[in-house]
Design a protein around this motif. Structure first.
Motif, mmCIF file in Angstrom:
data_model
loop_
_atom_site.group_PDB
_atom_site.id
_atom_site.type_symbol
_atom_site.label_atom_id
_atom_site.label_comp_id
_atom_site.label_asym_id
_atom_site.label_seq_id
_atom_site.Cartn_x
_atom_site.Cartn_y
_atom_site.Cartn_z
ATOM 1 N N ARG A 20 -22.595 7.667 -13.092
ATOM 2 C CA ARG A 20 -22.876 6.253 -12.824
ATOM 3 C C ARG A 20 -22.837 5.964 -11.328
ATOM 4 N N ALA A 21 -21.887 6.593 -10.627
ATOM 5 C CA ALA A 21 -21.776 6.371 -9.186
ATOM 6 C C ALA A 21 -23.007 6.890 -8.450
ATOM 7 N N VAL A 22 -23.518 8.049 -8.873
ATOM 8 C CA VAL A 22 -24.703 8.613 -8.215
ATOM 9 C C VAL A 22 -25.916 7.717 -8.457
ATOM 10 N N LEU A 23 -26.073 7.218 -9.689
ATOM 11 C CA LEU A 23 -27.178 6.297 -9.976
ATOM 12 C C LEU A 23 -27.046 5.018 -9.161
ATOM 13 N N SER A 24 -25.833 4.511 -9.037
ATOM 14 C CA SER A 24 -25.610 3.292 -8.261
ATOM 15 C C SER A 24 -25.918 3.512 -6.784
ATOM 16 N N ALA A 25 -25.509 4.676 -6.251
ATOM 17 C CA ALA A 25 -25.806 4.985 -4.852
ATOM 18 C C ALA A 25 -27.310 5.072 -4.624
ATOM 19 N N PHE A 26 -28.010 5.708 -5.554
ATOM 20 C CA PHE A 26 -29.465 5.806 -5.446
ATOM 21 C C PHE A 26 -30.090 4.414 -5.472
ATOM 22 N N ALA A 27 -29.625 3.561 -6.390
ATOM 23 C CA ALA A 27 -30.168 2.209 -6.481
ATOM 24 C C ALA A 27 -29.960 1.437 -5.187
ATOM 25 N N GLU A 28 -28.807 1.607 -4.565
ATOM 26 C CA GLU A 28 -28.546 0.925 -3.298
ATOM 27 C C GLU A 28 -29.483 1.427 -2.202
ATOM 28 N N LEU A 29 -29.757 2.717 -2.199
ATOM 29 C CA LEU A 29 -30.644 3.277 -1.179
ATOM 30 C C LEU A 29 -32.075 2.779 -1.334
ATOM 31 N N VAL A 30 -32.585 2.769 -2.567
ATOM 32 C CA VAL A 30 -33.989 2.386 -2.757
ATOM 33 C C VAL A 30 -34.184 0.879 -2.713
ATOM 34 N N ALA A 31 -33.081 0.131 -2.616
ATOM 35 C CA ALA A 31 -33.189 -1.321 -2.468
ATOM 36 C C ALA A 31 -33.480 -1.733 -1.028
ATOM 37 N N SER A 32 -33.617 -0.771 -0.127
ATOM 38 C CA SER A 32 -33.889 -1.092 1.269
ATOM 39 C C SER A 32 -35.160 -1.920 1.399
ATOM 40 N N LYS A 84 -34.201 4.271 -21.164
ATOM 41 C CA LYS A 84 -32.873 3.686 -20.978
ATOM 42 C C LYS A 84 -32.457 3.659 -19.511
ATOM 43 N N VAL A 85 -32.741 4.723 -18.780
ATOM 44 C CA VAL A 85 -32.356 4.751 -17.365
ATOM 45 C C VAL A 85 -33.277 3.845 -16.551
ATOM 46 N N THR A 86 -34.551 3.786 -16.909
ATOM 47 C CA THR A 86 -35.474 2.863 -16.239
ATOM 48 C C THR A 86 -34.951 1.441 -16.341
ATOM 49 N N ALA A 87 -34.541 1.052 -17.540
ATOM 50 C CA ALA A 87 -34.011 -0.297 -17.750
ATOM 51 C C ALA A 87 -32.719 -0.502 -16.966
ATOM 52 N N TYR A 88 -31.896 0.521 -16.894
ATOM 53 C CA TYR A 88 -30.638 0.439 -16.149
ATOM 54 C C TYR A 88 -30.915 0.183 -14.666
ATOM 55 N N LEU A 89 -31.893 0.850 -14.113
ATOM 56 C CA LEU A 89 -32.240 0.622 -12.713
ATOM 57 C C LEU A 89 -32.686 -0.819 -12.489
ATOM 58 N N THR A 90 -33.477 -1.348 -13.403
ATOM 59 C CA THR A 90 -33.925 -2.735 -13.236
ATOM 60 C C THR A 90 -32.741 -3.702 -13.329
ATOM 61 N N GLU A 91 -31.753 -3.366 -14.156
ATOM 62 C CA GLU A 91 -30.546 -4.202 -14.239
ATOM 63 C C GLU A 91 -29.768 -4.175 -12.925
ATOM 64 N N LEU A 92 -29.917 -3.097 -12.166
ATOM 65 C CA LEU A 92 -29.281 -2.992 -10.852
ATOM 66 C C LEU A 92 -30.128 -3.653 -9.764
ATOM 67 N N GLY A 93 -31.235 -4.283 -10.164
ATOM 68 C CA GLY A 93 -32.070 -5.012 -9.225
ATOM 69 C C GLY A 93 -33.195 -4.226 -8.600
ATOM 70 N N ILE A 94 -33.518 -3.056 -9.165
ATOM 71 C CA ILE A 94 -34.552 -2.184 -8.603
ATOM 72 C C ILE A 94 -35.855 -2.335 -9.383
#
Length: 230
Positions: free
Chosen positions: A43-55, A70-80
């Motif tokens: 989860r931490a690695v996915l969150s770090a990736f999401a923060e990076l691509v939110a630039s 499922k992971v695609t939807a999770y990324l969108t929930e993180l705002g990506i």
């Protein structure tokens, strides 16, 4: 008789992957974990990736080998802004049904439906291990092509010592479905990514989970703002 060309061999290999995942798609969708239920490191690695691509200024993220989405939807929930790509039409049907507001495309990761430099991120989350090692350079180069300068890749896969495993069944109790899996050393994967033009920014190595036999490696990599591919 003419020998089989490399292109024909790759086509036959992709057909086999497609057919196997079409066969087990429903069972796979039921058995695969929701990202929120993954271990803390994943989860931490996915969150770090999401923060990076939110630039600011980076494009959308492609979740390649997205399965039921499922992971695609999770990324969108993180705002990506993310969309999914999978070789299996049946997987894409399930992803679209479960997440009707998101984009999901049928296609191989070796030929993404994206212009040069269009994407801000590429996620390959346990989705490259079915590819023979000889095909990985082309796939990594495709990820690099589609990413914008400064874009990010997250690749997560099980690793091993040049191992090839063939299973004759998939998920659940459905029809037989053959799967080939390849486990490469983490340093070899890192070298292939670097030769494709990526700069590796972080690497993780997790011990096998209970019941698993192979450790998991994660690679966060960046396409440099100045292209370093010869």
């Amino acid at each position: 008789m003419n020998p089989t060309s490399p292109h024909e061999h790759a086509g036959a290999h992709l057909d086999a992957i497609r057919q196997s995942y079409d066969t087990v798609a429903a069972d796979y969708a039921r058995s695969v974990k929701d990202p929120g239920a993954l271990d803390p490191v994943s989860r931490a690695v996915l969150s770090a990736f999401a923060e990076l691509v939110a630039s600011p200024g980076l494009g959308p993220t492609a979740d390649v080998g997205c399965g039921p989405g499922k992971v695609t939807a999770y990324l969108t929930e993180l705002g990506i802004p993310a969309f999914g790509v999978d070789l299996s039409p049946r997987m894409i049907e399930l992803a679209r049904a479960a997440h009707p507001g998101l984009r999901f495309d049928v296609g191989p990761m070796s030929a993404l439906a994206a212009c040069d430099g269009e994407l801000g991120g590429v996620l390959a989350f346990y989705s490259t291990h079915h590819l023979p090692p000889a095909e990985l350079p082309q796939v990594y180069e495709e990820f690099h092509r589609a990413l914008a300068p400064g874009g990010h890749l997250l690749l997560v896969t099980r690793v091993g010592e040049e191992e090839h495993q063939r299973r004759t069944y998939g998920y659940g109790d459905g029809d037989p479905a053959p799967f080939d899996s390849y486990r490469l050393p983490a340093d070899r994967i890192a070298g292939l990514l670097e030769r494709a033009g990526f700069a590796i920014t972080a690497q993780t190595l997790q011990a096998p989970e209970e019941g698993a036999k192979r450790p998991v490696a994660g690679f966060l990599a960046r396409k440099p703002a100045v292209d370093n591919v010869p």
